[in-house]
Design a protein around this motif. Structure first.
Motif, PDB file in Angstrom:
ATOM      1  N   ALA A  36      30.908  67.348  43.432  1.00  0.00           N
ATOM      2  CA  ALA A  36      31.779  68.547  43.420  1.00  0.00           C
ATOM      3  C   ALA A  36      31.775  68.490  42.338  1.00  0.00           C
ATOM      4  O   ALA A  36      31.676  69.829  41.641  1.00  0.00           O
ATOM      5  CB  ALA A  36      32.822  69.369  44.446  1.00  0.00           C
TER       6      ALA A  36
ATOM      7  N   TYR B 198      30.885  67.250  39.618  1.00  0.00           N
ATOM      8  CA  TYR B 198      29.879  67.142  38.602  1.00  0.00           C
ATOM      9  C   TYR B 198      29.389  68.831  38.335  1.00  0.00           C
ATOM     10  O   TYR B 198      28.617  69.595  37.237  1.00  0.00           O
ATOM     11  CB  TYR B 198      28.456  66.396  38.812  1.00  0.00           C
ATOM     12  N   GLU B 199      28.808  69.576  39.497  1.00  0.00           N
ATOM     13  CA  GLU B 199      28.012  70.456  39.684  1.00  0.00           C
ATOM     14  C   GLU B 199      29.137  71.659  39.149  1.00  0.00           C
ATOM     15  O   GLU B 199      28.144  72.422  38.821  1.00  0.00           O
ATOM     16  CB  GLU B 199      28.541  70.921  41.997  1.00  0.00           C
TER      17      GLU B 199
ATOM     18  N   GLN C 221      27.895  74.238  36.362  1.00  0.00           N
ATOM     19  CA  GLN C 221      27.620  75.345  36.219  1.00  0.00           C
ATOM     20  C   GLN C 221      28.242  76.236  35.135  1.00  0.00           C
ATOM     21  O   GLN C 221      27.985  76.972  34.625  1.00  0.00           O
ATOM     22  CB  GLN C 221      29.009  76.099  38.100  1.00  0.00           C
TER      23      GLN C 221
ATOM     24  N   ARG D  38      25.451  74.670  31.602  1.00  0.00           N
ATOM     25  CA  ARG D  38      24.138  74.924  32.087  1.00  0.00           C
ATOM     26  C   ARG D  38      24.026  76.384  33.433  1.00  0.00           C
ATOM     27  O   ARG D  38      23.225  75.247  34.374  1.00  0.00           O
ATOM     28  CB  ARG D  38      24.110  73.795  31.968  1.00  0.00           C
ATOM     29  N   PRO D  39      24.565  76.790  32.938  1.00  0.00           N
ATOM     30  CA  PRO D  39      24.381  77.498  34.484  1.00  0.00           C
ATOM     31  C   PRO D  39      23.012  78.082  34.905  1.00  0.00           C
ATOM     32  O   PRO D  39      23.382  78.111  35.827  1.00  0.00           O
ATOM     33  CB  PRO D  39      25.158  78.991  33.853  1.00  0.00           C
ATOM     34  N   TRP D  40      22.176  78.543  33.728  1.00  0.00           N
ATOM     35  CA  TRP D  40      20.463  78.233  34.601  1.00  0.00           C
ATOM     36  C   TRP D  40      19.715  77.349  35.267  1.00  0.00           C
ATOM     37  O   TRP D  40      19.282  77.685  35.595  1.00  0.00           O
ATOM     38  CB  TRP D  40      19.881  78.456  32.947  1.00  0.00           C
ATOM     39  N   ALA D  41      20.762  76.588  34.983  1.00  0.00           N
ATOM     40  CA  ALA D  41      20.413  75.363  35.642  1.00  0.00           C
ATOM     41  C   ALA D  41      20.953  74.193  37.234  1.00  0.00           C
ATOM     42  O   ALA D  41      19.711  74.750  37.766  1.00  0.00           O
ATOM     43  CB  ALA D  41      20.086  74.006  34.953  1.00  0.00           C
ATOM     44  N   ALA D  42      22.013  75.410  37.235  1.00  0.00           N
ATOM     45  CA  ALA D  42      22.698  75.226  38.611  1.00  0.00           C
ATOM     46  C   ALA D  42      22.415  76.357  39.391  1.00  0.00           C
ATOM     47  O   ALA D  42      22.153  76.692  40.339  1.00  0.00           O
ATOM     48  CB  ALA D  42      24.179  75.215  38.245  1.00  0.00           C
TER      49      ALA D  42
ATOM     50  N   TRP E  61      22.282  63.820  38.981  1.00  0.00           N
ATOM     51  CA  TRP E  61      22.824  64.989  39.409  1.00  0.00           C
ATOM     52  C   TRP E  61      20.943  65.475  39.656  1.00  0.00           C
ATOM     53  O   TRP E  61      19.971  65.558  38.638  1.00  0.00           O
ATOM     54  CB  TRP E  61      22.839  65.835  38.995  1.00  0.00           C
TER      55      TRP E  61
ATOM     56  N   ASP F 125      18.442  68.810  39.989  1.00  0.00           N
ATOM     57  CA  ASP F 125      18.139  69.500  39.523  1.00  0.00           C
ATOM     58  C   ASP F 125      16.692  71.019  39.970  1.00  0.00           C
ATOM     59  O   ASP F 125      17.895  71.880  41.275  1.00  0.00           O
ATOM     60  CB  ASP F 125      18.341  70.778  37.893  1.00  0.00           C
ATOM     61  N   ARG F 126      16.162  70.086  40.932  1.00  0.00           N
ATOM     62  CA  ARG F 126      15.110  71.256  41.186  1.00  0.00           C
ATOM     63  C   ARG F 126      13.943  70.347  42.522  1.00  0.00           C
ATOM     64  O   ARG F 126      13.981  68.776  41.937  1.00  0.00           O
ATOM     65  CB  ARG F 126      14.277  71.535  40.419  1.00  0.00           C
TER      66      ARG F 126
ATOM     67  N   ARG G 125      22.153  70.046  51.438  1.00  0.00           N
ATOM     68  CA  ARG G 125      23.611  70.124  50.285  1.00  0.00           C
ATOM     69  C   ARG G 125      22.978  71.779  49.424  1.00  0.00           C
ATOM     70  O   ARG G 125      24.053  72.801  49.237  1.00  0.00           O
ATOM     71  CB  ARG G 125      23.805  69.447  50.416  1.00  0.00           C
ATOM     72  N   ARG G 126      22.218  71.882  49.102  1.00  0.00           N
ATOM     73  CA  ARG G 126      21.345  73.188  48.211  1.00  0.00           C
ATOM     74  C   ARG G 126      20.261  73.212  48.361  1.00  0.00           C
ATOM     75  O   ARG G 126      18.970  73.551  47.490  1.00  0.00           O
ATOM     76  CB  ARG G 126      21.744  72.647  46.365  1.00  0.00           C
TER      77      ARG G 126
ATOM     78  N   LEU H  52      18.015  75.339  45.742  1.00  0.00           N
ATOM     79  CA  LEU H  52      17.408  74.219  44.412  1.00  0.00           C
ATOM     80  C   LEU H  52      16.641  74.184  44.867  1.00  0.00           C
ATOM     81  O   LEU H  52      15.775  72.876  44.435  1.00  0.00           O
ATOM     82  CB  LEU H  52      18.007  73.292  44.027  1.00  0.00           C
TER      83      LEU H  52
ATOM     84  N   LEU I  72      15.382  69.446  32.958  1.00  0.00           N
ATOM     85  CA  LEU I  72      15.656  69.709  34.755  1.00  0.00           C
ATOM     86  C   LEU I  72      15.222  68.022  35.286  1.00  0.00           C
ATOM     87  O   LEU I  72      14.323  67.208  34.483  1.00  0.00           O
ATOM     88  CB  LEU I  72      15.347  71.004  35.142  1.00  0.00           C
TER      89      LEU I  72
ATOM     90  N   PRO J 201      15.686  81.746  33.540  1.00  0.00           N
ATOM     91  CA  PRO J 201      16.848  82.496  32.698  1.00  0.00           C
ATOM     92  C   PRO J 201      16.512  83.723  31.824  1.00  0.00           C
ATOM     93  O   PRO J 201      15.341  84.042  31.566  1.00  0.00           O
ATOM     94  CB  PRO J 201      17.436  80.910  32.030  1.00  0.00           C
TER      95      PRO J 201
ATOM     96  N   ARG K 237      21.545  84.070  29.303  1.00  0.00           N
ATOM     97  CA  ARG K 237      21.056  82.685  30.011  1.00  0.00           C
ATOM     98  C   ARG K 237      20.296  82.459  28.956  1.00  0.00           C
ATOM     99  O   ARG K 237      20.367  81.075  29.040  1.00  0.00           O
ATOM    100  CB  ARG K 237      21.506  82.854  31.671  1.00  0.00           C
TER     101      ARG K 237
END
Ligand code: SF4
Lengths: 193, 471
Positions: free
Chosen positions: A179, A181-182, A186, A189-193, B29, B31-32, B55-56, B59, B125, B253, B257
């Motif tokens: 959490a 890290y998340e 955010q 690198r908001p474009w990745a999150a 982590w 990302d995708r 969880r996500r 993504l 990513l 983006p 962004r």
């Protein structure tokens, strides 16, 4: 994942060496959508013979499989441990296992016990008539005849199996770090999150 | 104090470490996550059994591709098992809140084609998918790799994976490519030099003028085949071409962004003086159009070459493998590759099914016709959008007038999980990535090559040096 502690039961004296994952579960059974139910395809070629070990009434419900050298070689399919589990096996005892299979077995809660060939031979001789006990906590396989065969196991894998912890369960315990890290992602690198 | 120079891979790895553990592994982590119908049902089942949530889901992106039929999709699917897998993907996505590009959507296609097309794939990513050709996305400077079903479930539940940092290998391709020599030829030539296990344990970074000069699609073709050299991931540093390709894509983006993202992406290329654990340099100007003769992608020679004699391999294991390959392929040592007749042609797969691939093949097919010994010549676009673009350019008519079959997008004859198969004992000139025994159907004999070379084989009925045809 079901926790593994001490298991006593019938062992199937299979013993064959270099059994590959195609033999454990042929490719034609891979178009499945569940992990369960693969038992019907397990060892399909062998089980064409009606007198095979796996369908013998004496071995019904046996949780232990005794195998030969290099068990689980070949294709990396995770369906192999799924098929063994679906047949009712919770542990396989052999002189050695193929690498990828060993990883897949562990990820699916199947205990692999490595013992020298001489001890395997002894277990094979007993298996048909008597139950065998696999004690993970004390890392020992015992028989009703005072045999005590100690085995080695990676401490991490042992802890996971004893606690019934799968890798996901373990990672979930790190939720705080995930959490954090998340949240950082955010921000940075908001474009990745 | 200045920081030690780092490679592209080391930067991306470092920026994704959630936690380092004592045993040398790190929690990374993700990302995708791209998913498809074949490797996910058991992972969803695992979540359900354990009572875990995904969880996500935001993504995660799903698309059916591996076993979809490539004929008219309004007709019933002839394969009940594939129908079940496709229906499972739909119901699982609905249950866990994952967006699905369904089989009838204009954007449907092969996972590795639609990721970049949709801007789901971005530089820097970490990207995973239950398919070993996930390295394709490395063309954008992403760290992308294939995973197994347990790992899919792990990503579903935690959006992370427990991994060990890989070693780094630089594959530098210098010079400029000759006439009609393409990214596919570069990919095959690299595997020929590296061998199928040469990259095991490494993440490969492709560098050098040839890689710089390749289009983004060409870079995808090169990264796609990293796994055939044993490397789980291949990467190319992002540059202006990368940004131009991604700008304006549906999931890329926008606005401030976008600017922030580009600023970050510019920091990703390997620093001057960064050290790799291994380096391989290939002179790109010496690469000829390539074609495989055996049952491993490393069994590759220039089209001007001959089938090698098993005795020419120093290693006993390789000699045995070559003997088995030649028996399966029904080829005699010394045969000129250009004398080998083919009955099937497949232009498609995540390696070579994008618009530039189709243009290159169409340029050869234009005004010509497939030879009389060709029984099937399939052109399977990588996605619905590629298909639509090709149709807007009139490529479909060029292909159909030349006698090719113009199909709906999917993996098709790359792995033959759907009805598209090469009959036993027949040969196929194929733009896919694996020439394994039985890959394109039981007993099928595959020759891997580029789209232009595949089209050339279709019109002559044998493996052909496209340079002679077009020169
Ligand atoms: S085209 Fe072939 S290699 Fe690519 S994703 Fe589909 S099956 Fe995998």
């Amino acid at each position: 994942m079901q926790a593994f502690d001490t298991l006593t039961g019938i062992a199937v004296p299979f013993g064959a060496a270099n059994v590959d994952t195609d033999a454990i579960i042929p490719a034609r059974f891979l178009k499945t959508v569940t992990r369960t139910g693969l038992g019907r395809g397990a060892f399909a070629a062998l089980r064409e013979n009606p007198d095979n070990l796996f369908d013998s009434p004496r071995n019904a419900g046996a949780p232990i499989l005794i195998a030969g050298d290099n068990f689980g070689c070949g294709s990396s399919r995770e369906h192999a441990p799924w098929a063994l589990a679906d047949l009712g096996f919770r542990t396989v005892i052999a002189p050695s296992f193929a690498d990828i299979f060993a990883g897949n077995a562990f990820k699916n809660g199947l205990l692999l016990v490595v013992l020298p060939q001489a001890q395997i031979d002894r277990l094979m001789a007993i298996a048909g008539e008597h139950e065998i006990t696999v004690d993970l906590e004390n890392q020992v396989v015992t028989t009703p005849f005072q045999d005590r065969f100690a085995f080695e196991i990676d401490p991490f894998r042992k802890a996971c199996l004893l606690g019934g912890l799968d890798e996901i369960g373990l990672t979930t315990q790190m939720e705080g770090e995930i959490a954090a890290y998340e949240a950082r992602l955010q921000r940075e690198r908001p474009w990745a999150a | 104090m200045s920081q030690q120079p780092r490679t592209l891979y080391e930067k991306v790895w470092h920026d994704h470490v959630v936690s380092r553990r004592d045993d040398g592994t790190s929690l990374i982590w993700i990302d995708r996550h791209l998913i498809h119908e074949v490797t996910t049902p058991q992972a969803f089942e695992g979540l359900r059994i354990a009572g875990r949530r995904l969880r996500r889901p935001d993504l995660t992106l799903a698309v059916p591709d591996h076993n979809v039929p490539t004929r008219d999709r309004r007709l019933p699917n002839p394969d009940p098992e594939s129908t079940t897998q496709l229906a499972m993907l739909e119901s699982n996505c609905a249950e866990f809140g994952v967006e699905l590009i369904d089989i009838h959507a204009a954007e449907q296609g092969i996972v590795h084609v639609i990721g970049p097309e949709q801007g789901f794939t971005l530089p820097g990513l970490t990207i995973v998918c239950g398919d070993s050709h996930t390295a394709t996305h490395g063309a954008f400077g992403a760290l992308a790799f294939g995973i197994g079903t347990s790992e899919i479930e792990h990503v579903f539940a935690t959006q992370t994976l427990l991994l060990r940092q890989a070693k780094t290998m630089e594959v530098r391709v210098t010079g400029t490519l000759g006439f009609s020599v393409t990214a596919k030829d570069v990919a095959l030539a690299i595997i020929g030099r590296l061998g199928t296990a040469g990259g095991t344990g490494y993440v490969v970074e492709y560098t050098g003028e040839v890689i710089r000069d390749l289009s983004i699609e060409g870079r995808m073709t090169v990264c796609n085949m990293a796994i055939e050299g044993g490397a789980r991931s291949g990467m190319v540093a992002p540059d202006e071409k990368t940004f131009a390709y991604l700008r304006g894509r549906p999931r890329a983006p926008t606005g401030a962004r976008w600017d922030a993202a580009v600023a970050y992406w510019r920091t990703l290329p390997s620093d001057a003086g960064a050290a790799y654990d291994a380096t391989l340099t290939i002179d790109g100007s010496e690469i000829a159009p390539q074609v495989t003769w055996g049952t491993s992608p490393e069994d590759v020679v220039p089209i001007t070459g001959r089938v090698p004699a098993p005795d020419s391999f120093a290693d006993a294991g390789k000699r045995d493998a070559a003997l088995r390959s030649l028996a399966y392929m029904d080829l005699a040592p010394g045969t000129r590759l250009q004398d080998v007749a083919v009955e099937n042609v497949f232009i498609g797969s995540c390696t070579n099914s994008r618009i530039e691939d189709l243009r290159a093949a169409a340029a050869v097919a234009k005004g010509r016709h497939i030879a009389s010994n060709i029984r099937q010549a399939l052109v399977v676009p990588g996605s619905g959008l590629v298909k639509r673009q090709a149709e807007a350019e009139g490529l479909d008519r060029i292909f159909t007038e030349a006698g090719f079959d113009w199909r709906e997008p999917g993996c098709s004859m790359c792995l033959s999980m759907n009805p598209d198969r090469v009959p036993a004992g027949e040969r196929c000139a194929s733009t896919s990535n694996r020439n394994f025994v039985g890959r394109q159907g039981p007993g099928a004999r595959t020759h891997l090559l580029s789209p232009a070379m595949a089209a050339a084989a279709a019109v002559t009925g044998r493996l052909t040096d496209v340079r002679e045809l077009m020169g």
